[in-house]
Scaffold this motif. Structure first.
Motif, PDB file in Angstrom:
ATOM      1  N   ASP A  73       0.856  -1.193   0.000  1.00  0.00           N
ATOM      2  CA  ASP A  73       0.000   0.000   0.000  1.00  0.00           C
ATOM      3  C   ASP A  73       0.894   1.246   0.000  1.00  0.00           C
ATOM      4  O   ASP A  73       2.126   1.144  -0.007  1.00  0.00           O
ATOM      5  CB  ASP A  73      -0.981  -0.025   1.184  1.00  0.00           C
ATOM      6  CG  ASP A  73      -0.291   0.103   2.541  1.00  0.00           C
ATOM      7  OD1 ASP A  73       0.949  -0.019   2.612  1.00  0.00           O
ATOM      8  OD2 ASP A  73      -1.004   0.316   3.536  1.00  0.00           O
ATOM      9  N   MET A  97       2.980   9.013  -5.605  1.00  0.00           N
ATOM     10  CA  MET A  97       3.782   7.948  -4.988  1.00  0.00           C
ATOM     11  C   MET A  97       5.239   8.047  -5.450  1.00  0.00           C
ATOM     12  O   MET A  97       6.167   7.850  -4.662  1.00  0.00           O
ATOM     13  CB  MET A  97       3.202   6.575  -5.346  1.00  0.00           C
ATOM     14  CG  MET A  97       1.818   6.357  -4.776  1.00  0.00           C
ATOM     15  SD  MET A  97       1.118   4.788  -5.300  1.00  0.00           S
ATOM     16  CE  MET A  97      -0.454   4.843  -4.437  1.00  0.00           C
ATOM     17  N   GLU A 232     -11.743   5.405   1.329  1.00  0.00           N
ATOM     18  CA  GLU A 232     -12.017   6.490   0.376  1.00  0.00           C
ATOM     19  C   GLU A 232     -13.445   6.413  -0.157  1.00  0.00           C
ATOM     20  O   GLU A 232     -13.874   7.272  -0.927  1.00  0.00           O
ATOM     21  CB  GLU A 232     -11.030   6.423  -0.804  1.00  0.00           C
ATOM     22  CG  GLU A 232      -9.623   6.826  -0.418  1.00  0.00           C
ATOM     23  CD  GLU A 232      -8.615   6.589  -1.528  1.00  0.00           C
ATOM     24  OE1 GLU A 232      -9.022   6.259  -2.651  1.00  0.00           O
ATOM     25  OE2 GLU A 232      -7.409   6.729  -1.262  1.00  0.00           O
ATOM     26  N   SER A 246      -7.234   0.160   4.775  1.00  0.00           N
ATOM     27  CA  SER A 246      -6.343   0.418   3.634  1.00  0.00           C
ATOM     28  C   SER A 246      -6.155  -0.874   2.852  1.00  0.00           C
ATOM     29  O   SER A 246      -6.531  -1.958   3.317  1.00  0.00           O
ATOM     30  CB  SER A 246      -4.985   0.892   4.143  1.00  0.00           C
ATOM     31  OG  SER A 246      -4.288  -0.200   4.716  1.00  0.00           O
TER      32      SER A 246
HETATM   33  P1  13P Z   1      -3.644   2.584   0.066  1.00  0.00           P
HETATM   34  O1  13P Z   1      -2.766   3.485   0.860  1.00  0.00           O
HETATM   35  O2  13P Z   1      -4.690   1.899   0.868  1.00  0.00           O
HETATM   36  O3  13P Z   1      -2.819   1.656  -0.739  1.00  0.00           O
HETATM   37  O4  13P Z   1      -4.484   3.500  -0.956  1.00  0.00           O
HETATM   38  C1  13P Z   1      -3.914   4.327  -1.902  1.00  0.00           C
HETATM   39  C2  13P Z   1      -4.899   4.751  -2.902  1.00  0.00           C
HETATM   40  O5  13P Z   1      -4.614   5.525  -3.775  1.00  0.00           O
HETATM   41  C3  13P Z   1      -6.247   4.219  -2.777  1.00  0.00           C
HETATM   42  O6  13P Z   1      -7.042   4.702  -3.788  1.00  0.00           O
END
Ligand code: 13P
Ligand code: SF4
Length: 338
Positions: A73, A97, A232, A246
């Motif tokens: 993640d 990222m 989200e 997550s």
């Molecule tokens: P995670 O940190 O749970 O991997 O989520 C990142 C993301 O962009 C979810 O849409």
């Protein structure tokens, strides 16, 4: 685009038979055969460049299982980015990222297969917006979800991911916190803490599309099904889920709960990728594709490694300030683990 072919198809099939066992549940043999020359070329190039490939849980299975060295993640990718000895990091995920990897490793070369791999959350707020919020709420600490640009990270007190958001908010010792940019993650965090959150209005265009009616439909159609949802999603969707967490927390939860049938209310590659670890679980739909995550492909990974292109460049003063926010987040994690 044609891959550089170094061996016959039967030879490549033999060489990478182990890798195919990891994806065979979700990928037909013919599709795998088309990927094989690219996989072989990328693995060779990766060694020549002393490169490491970091892949988010939402990357397609041929990236996640066949060419990535480290997967996870957003939190795991940020942590792993601080630990690598490689000269080059190829970040198979979205732009924020890759920026995070660069901020934590300014001396390394960080490449992203497609510079257009954005994120609707990161696009929802600018550094100028954060400065206005700070003027409006003087003295109130600001937490930014990592799904933000490096410029936004440079303006805030600390970052968080969906895996550590509650701990990060509580670590500030304040009764009020500005939390941005995801209103839904913020609302979910607010249900887990007494700290009052001042929210921004951002949303993930992928998770925002799921509806509570869809969740009820899944239960009506599929009977005994375990619903895992990413924070989200809207509060109405989360209220219908059996577990909220997550992408990494979802995997940990599956290891413990071992349900028979699961639907992951998140990006489609998530269940494809984890299905290798859970052969006894039946993963069913729906899911939504993230168009940004899916911009990364094997030919594009090969291209950036070959040409050392799509480098992430960030102004040194932004790196300096954004790094403080990220390192503060990582320190909260270390305190929790201690
Ligand atoms: P995670 O940190 O749970 O991997 O989520 C990142 C993301 O962009 C979810 O849409
Ligand atoms: Fe951004 Fe949503 Fe895609 Fe995650 S799934 S990268 S939050 S648009």
């Amino acid at each position: 685009m044609l891959p550089p072919v170094a061996a016959s198809l039967p030879e490549l099939q033999r060489r990478y038979a182990d890798l195919y066992t990891r994806v065979s549940r979700v990928m037909p043999e013919l599709e795998w055969q088309a990927h094989l020359p690219w996989i072989d070329a990328i693995l060779r190039l990766k060694k020549q460049r002393n490169a490491v490939i970091l892949a988010h849980n939402y990357q397609s299975p041929e990236i996640f299982h066949a060419v990535a060295d480290l997967t996870g993640d957003s939190l795991a990718l940020a942590q792993q980015a601080t630990r690598t000895d490689a000269d080059v990091i190829v970040l198979c995920g979205v732009h924020f990222m890759a920026e995070t990897a660069k901020v934590l490793n300014p001396a390394k070369t960080v490449l992203i297969p497609d510079l257009e791999a954005g994120c609707s959350l990161a696009a929802s707020i600018t550094a100028a917006d954060v400065r206005l919020l700070k003027q409006r709420y003087p003295g109130v600490p600001v937490v930014a979800y990592v799904n933000t640009s490096a410029e936004v990270k440079a303006e805030v007190d600390v970052c968080c991911t969906s895996a550590n958001a509650v701990h990060v908010v509580e670590s500030l010792g304040s009764d009020r916190v500005i939390f941005l940019p995801d209103q839904y993650l913020g609302k979910w965090v607010a249900t887990q803490t007494k700290v009052k959150l001042i929210l921004w209005h951002g949303a993930c265009e992928v998770h925002d599309r799921f509806t509570a009616a869809q969740m009820r439909g899944i239960r009506a159609e599929q009977g005994e099904v375990h619903i895992l949802a990413h924070p989200e999603c809207t509060p109405e969707v989360l209220a219908e889920a059996d577990f909220v967490g997550s992408t990494a927390a979802m995997v940990t939860h599956l290891r413990k709960a071992q349900p028979k049938r699961v639907v992951m209310i998140t990006e489609c590659s998530m269940s494809d990728n984890v299905s290798a670890e859970f052969p006894h679980i039946e993963f069913t739909r729906p899911c939504n594709l993230c168009p940004y995550m899916k911009k990364n492909t094997l030919p594009k990974i090969h291209n950036v490694l070959q040409n050392m292109s799509n480098r992430i460049e960030i102004a040194p003063e932004v790196i300096e300030r954004a790094r403080r926010s990220l390192e503060r987040m990582l320190a909260v994690g270390r305190r929790e683990a201690a």
